[in-house]
Design an enzyme around this catalytic site. Structure first.
Site, PDB file in Angstrom:
ATOM      1  N   ASP A 271       0.793  -1.242   0.000  1.00  0.00           N
ATOM      2  CA  ASP A 271       0.000   0.000   0.000  1.00  0.00           C
ATOM      3  C   ASP A 271       0.824   1.291   0.000  1.00  0.00           C
ATOM      4  O   ASP A 271       0.508   2.238   0.742  1.00  0.00           O
ATOM      5  CB  ASP A 271      -0.947   0.014   1.206  1.00  0.00           C
TER       6      ASP A 271
ATOM      7  N   LYS B  42      -7.012  -5.110  -2.796  1.00  0.00           N
ATOM      8  CA  LYS B  42      -7.754  -5.508  -1.596  1.00  0.00           C
ATOM      9  C   LYS B  42      -8.729  -4.403  -1.181  1.00  0.00           C
ATOM     10  O   LYS B  42      -8.622  -3.270  -1.633  1.00  0.00           O
ATOM     11  CB  LYS B  42      -6.800  -5.841  -0.451  1.00  0.00           C
TER      12      LYS B  42
ATOM     13  N   CYS C  69      -1.999  -2.390   7.871  1.00  0.00           N
ATOM     14  CA  CYS C  69      -1.986  -3.377   6.783  1.00  0.00           C
ATOM     15  C   CYS C  69      -0.709  -4.217   6.754  1.00  0.00           C
ATOM     16  O   CYS C  69      -0.757  -5.413   6.450  1.00  0.00           O
ATOM     17  CB  CYS C  69      -2.212  -2.677   5.455  1.00  0.00           C
TER      18      CYS C  69
END
Length: 369
Positions: A124, A245, A290
Site C-alpha cells: 500500500d 484488496k 496493513c
C-alpha cells in the site's frame, strides 16, 4: 502451505554454500563448506561417532553450522527449541535421526534454510497514505510515509527476489470504512459512539448481521483515483504482480491475504504457491495496520515471514510496538533493509525462521496422518 512444500518442493537452482568459518563447529575440527550443500557429506560430517545415526548432540552441531550470518556470527538456538526441532525429524522417536529421517530433514528443512525461495511484498505505498486524504504523517506517530520509497527501491534494485508483489487498497466509493459513509449502515446498540458523533479514527460497531466492529478512516484509495495510485517515485519492476484488496463495500481488508472477516481471500496465496515461495519479506504502509495484519496472516498460513523495519511507517507508536511483539512471538523476524540481501541469498540464516519451518512441517505431517 507446508503440505504443498512437502509434496512439491522444487529441485532447480544452485544451493548457496556457506563460508568455511566452522572451525568451532564439530569438536573444533574444520568443516568443509560442502557439508551444507551435499546431503551425504553433511550426514557424514556430523555423525561424529560414525554410528550411522545422529544423536541430539550431533544435531545441535548442525544447527550451529546452519544458524549464522555471512560474517561467521552464530545465532544460538535455545536447547529446548533445538529439541523440539530434533523431535520433528526423529519420526520413530528412538532418540536418533537415521539416514532415512535425515533425508526428509535435508530435503524439507535444511535445503529451505540454505536455499529459500523469497517473495517481496510492498504494501500500500499509495498516494493517499503519503500526501493525500489519509496522510499518515498527520496521525499519532507522525511518520512520513514517503520515507519508505528509497529503501524499497534499493531492495528492488539490489536483491534477487524470486517474485515481487505490490498491494493496493482499492475501495469502492461506498466503502464501510469511510467516515463520511457512516450513516449509510445501521449501527449496533453496542457501538461505543453514535453515527452523529463519530469522527475519523473512531471505532463503531455496525449492526450487520453479524455485528461488525469497524475503525473509521477518512475517505481514501478510491478505485481509479489519484489517491489509489502507487507513489510516482516507487520503482515497479517488470513481472511483478499487483494485488487489490478492500474491494468489497461491506468489509474492510487490512491484510493482503484476506479481508478482515476472513470471508474472501485475494490471489496472493495462489500466486505464492505457484512460485514455490518459502519466505516472504513484507514492508510498506502502514506498519501497525496493513503491514502488521499481512505479517500476522503470513505467519498463520505457515510462511517464514520477515518485516523490513526501515521500509515501513505506521500510524500509532504504541500499536507499532504491539505489532513488533506479535511478530516476534509468532516466530517472525524484523530486520533492516541492509540485512535482506544476505538472507535472500541464504548466507544469513535465522534460527527463528528455522524453528518456524520445523513447527510448520510438524503440523503438516500431523494433518497428513
Amino acid at each position: 502451505m507446508l503440505i504443498c512444500l512437502i509434496n512439491e518442493r522444487p529441485e532447480g537452482g544452485p544451493l548457496i554454500s556457506i563460508k568455511p568459518t566452522m572451525s568451532d563447529v564439530a569438536n573444533d575440527s574444520p568443516v568443509d563448506e560442502v557439508c551444507l550443500v551435499d546431503m551425504d557429506a553433511c550426514y557424514e560430517t556430523f555423525d561424529k561417532d560414525s554410528d550411522g545415526k545422529l544423536s541430539f548432540e550431533e544435531f545441535q552441531l548442525i544447527c550451529k553450522a546452519l544458524f549464522r550470518n555471512d560474517k561467521g556470527h552464530i545465532y544460538p538456538l535455545p536447547e529446548e527449541k533445538a529439541r523440539h526441532v530434533f523431535q520433528v525429524f526423529d519420526k520413530n522417536d528412538d532418540g536418533f535421526i537415521d539416514k532415512e529421517e535425515f533425508t526428509f530433514c535435508w530435503n524439507h528443512w535444511i535445503k529451505v534454510i540454505v536455499r529459500p525461495v523469497s517473495a517481496f511484498l510492498v504494501v500500500d505505498v499509495q498516494n493517499d497514505f503519503i500526501s493525500g486524504t489519509l496522510n499518515i504523517s498527520k496521525c499519532n506517530a507522525q511518520q512520513d510515509g514517503s520515507e519508505v520509497v528509497e529503501p524499497i527501491n534499493r531492495l528492488l534494485e539490489t536483491v534477487p527476489f524470486d517474485c515481487v508483489f505490490y498491494s493496493l487498497d482499492w475501495h469502492p466509493p461506498d466503502h464501510v470504512s469511510f467516515i463520511d459513509n457512516v450513516h449509510m449502515r445501521e449501527l449496533h446498540v453496542s457501538s461505543p459512539v453514535s453515527a452523529d458523533k463519530a469522527q475519523a479514527y473512531d471505532t463503531v460497531v455496525f449492526a450487520g448481521p453479524p455485528p461488525m466492529k469497524q475503525r473509521l478512516w477518512p475517505r481514501h484509495c478510491v478505485q481509479d483515483t489519484w489517491g489509489a495510485e502507487l507513489h510516482r517515485d516507487l520503482k515497479v519492476v517488470e513481472g511483478a504482480v499487483k494485488v487489490y484488496k478492500g474491494t468489497n463495500s461491506e468489509v474492510d481488508s487490512y491484510s493482503v491475504f484476506w479481508d478482515n472477516k476472513k470471508l474472501t481471500d485475494t490471489n496472493l496465496s495462489v500466486q505464492l504457491r505457484m512460485r514455490g515461495a518459502t519466505d516472504i519479506y513484507i514492508c510498506g504502509l502502514a506498519y501497525d495496520v496493513c503491514v502488521g495484519a499481512t505479517m500476522a496472516d503470513a505467519l498463520a498460513i505457515g510462511y517464514r515471514a520477515v518485516l523490513v523495519d526501515d521500509a515501513s511507517r505506521g500510524v500509532d507508536l504504541a500499536d507499532i510496538e504491539k505489532t513488533k511483539a506479535t511478530i516476534v512471538n509468532n516466530h517472525g523476524v524484523i530486520v533492516t533493509s541492509d540485512q535482506v540481501l544476505a538472507m535472500v541469498e541464504g548466507r544469513d540464516r535465522r534460527p527463528e525462521l528455522g524453528y518456524k519451518l520445523a513447527m510448520e512441517l510438524k503440523n503438516a505431517m500431523e494433518e497428513q496422518d
